[in-house]
Design an enzyme around this catalytic site. Structure first.
Site, PDB file in Angstrom:
ATOM      1  N   GLU A 199     -23.934  12.767  16.890  1.00 17.00           N
ATOM      2  CA  GLU A 199     -25.559  12.615  16.938  1.00 17.00           C
ATOM      3  C   GLU A 199     -25.922  14.150  17.563  1.00 17.00           C
ATOM      4  OE1 GLU A 199     -26.873   9.113  18.788  1.00 17.00           O
ATOM      5  OE2 GLU A 199     -26.320   7.815  16.940  1.00 17.00           O
ATOM      6  N   GLU A 253     -21.731   3.287  13.588  1.00 14.68           N
ATOM      7  CA  GLU A 253     -22.278   2.765  14.644  1.00 14.68           C
ATOM      8  C   GLU A 253     -23.705   1.960  14.097  1.00 14.68           C
ATOM      9  OE1 GLU A 253     -23.883   4.658  18.143  1.00 14.68           O
ATOM     10  OE2 GLU A 253     -22.349   6.017  18.344  1.00 14.68           O
TER      11      GLU A 253
END
Length: 289
Positions: free
Chosen positions: A122, A223
């Protein structure tokens, strides 16, 4: 997507019970903040494997932090667990130490334990780096692994779906052998009854972008989850029943569509808390599909 025959050739250690990897995200710290030991990792992997379903793989965020791979790889080998390894990309000193820890693990144990490698997590969503810098790091890690004689190991990056659909990040897609997408309808203020469509819309948007930029590489679902506790986010309510509904609809569908790593195995001290296991390491929900 590549045909199933190609997938099976790339993932020869997958059992006949599943065409895709499925497992959990697992952090390197215990709930009290201490670093996990070899025995802690063994316990995590055994608890994961004892859940209803076939969970033989785990995604780890770090290589060197908390001696993650030094402790987790022997535990994985002794429990027949496969790992999606992570290399933190920030900052340069941290990145280099993480890369060295990955090299040390491969040098000591080969790659029988290794599914693939993610460089960063991320980073694009947080704005911690540029696409060109991250692409260079992905190529750098791949070259290191290939120079060690393991050209079959694929290297990619994991980020939010919103980062992947941003054309300013296309250099990262071009550098990847695979792309991991993270999406949480809870954080999009989505009610549980709309969460299935919200999540898979995000996966489809990522796949559309990836297929346009670099056709043929896989998008992994790395995720997603629903919290059992935490603040209400718009129409999104954290609860055990909503986690159960999200698992039964989203997880069970995702496991049939591609490589999936659920968030998370256990994080009961966090808020919001997404963990499948409680403080006594017992399952909070029924994980049967």
């Amino acid at each position: 997507m590549k045909p199933l025959t190609t997938l099976l050739a790339l993932s020869t250690s997958l059992t006949l019970t599943s065409a895709y990897w499925k497992g959990f995200n697992i952090g390197a710290n215990n709930p009290d903040g201490s670093c996990k030991s070899y025995n802690d990792w063994v316990l995590d992997f055994q608890k994961m494997q004892s859940l209803d379903g076939y969970f033989s793989s785990a995604r780890l965020y770090a290589s060197g932090d908390c001696s993650t791979l030094a402790n987790a790889v022997p535990a994985a080998l002794n429990t027949n667990t496969k790992l999606l390894a992570g290399v933190w990309a920030e900052d340069n000193n941290h990145y280099n130490s993480e890369k060295q820890a990955l090299a040390d693990a491969i040098g000591a144990h080969g790659t029988d334990w290794l599914i693939a490698v993610s460089v960063g997590n991320e980073d694009l969503y947080r704005g911690d780096t540029s696409a060109s810098t991250l692409a260079g790091q992905i190529n750098d890690v791949r070259n290191m692994i290939h120079n060690m004689g393991h050209s079959d190991i694929q290297v990619g990056h994991i980020d939010t779906w919103t980062a992947w659909v941003n054309d300013g990040n296309n250099d990262v897609i071009r550098a990847c052998d695979w792309v991991g997408t993270n999406g949480f309808p809870y954080f999009q203020n989505t009610g549980i009854n709309d969460a299935y469509n919200t999540y898979f819309d995000s996966v489809a948007a990522t796949r559309d972008t990836v297929n346009r930029v670099k056709p043929g590489i896989w998008v992994w679902m790395t995720e997603t989850g629903w919290p059992v506790s935490g603040n209400q986010m718009g129409a999104a309510v954290a609860s055990q029943s909503n986690l159960q509904q999200y698992w039964s609809s989203v997880a069970c569908a995702a496991f049939q569509q591609g490589h999936t790593f659920w968030y998370s195995l256990q994080d009961y001290n966090s808020s919001p808390s997404f963990g499948i296991l409680d403080g006594n390491l017992n399952p909070i929900i029924n994980t049967h599909c």
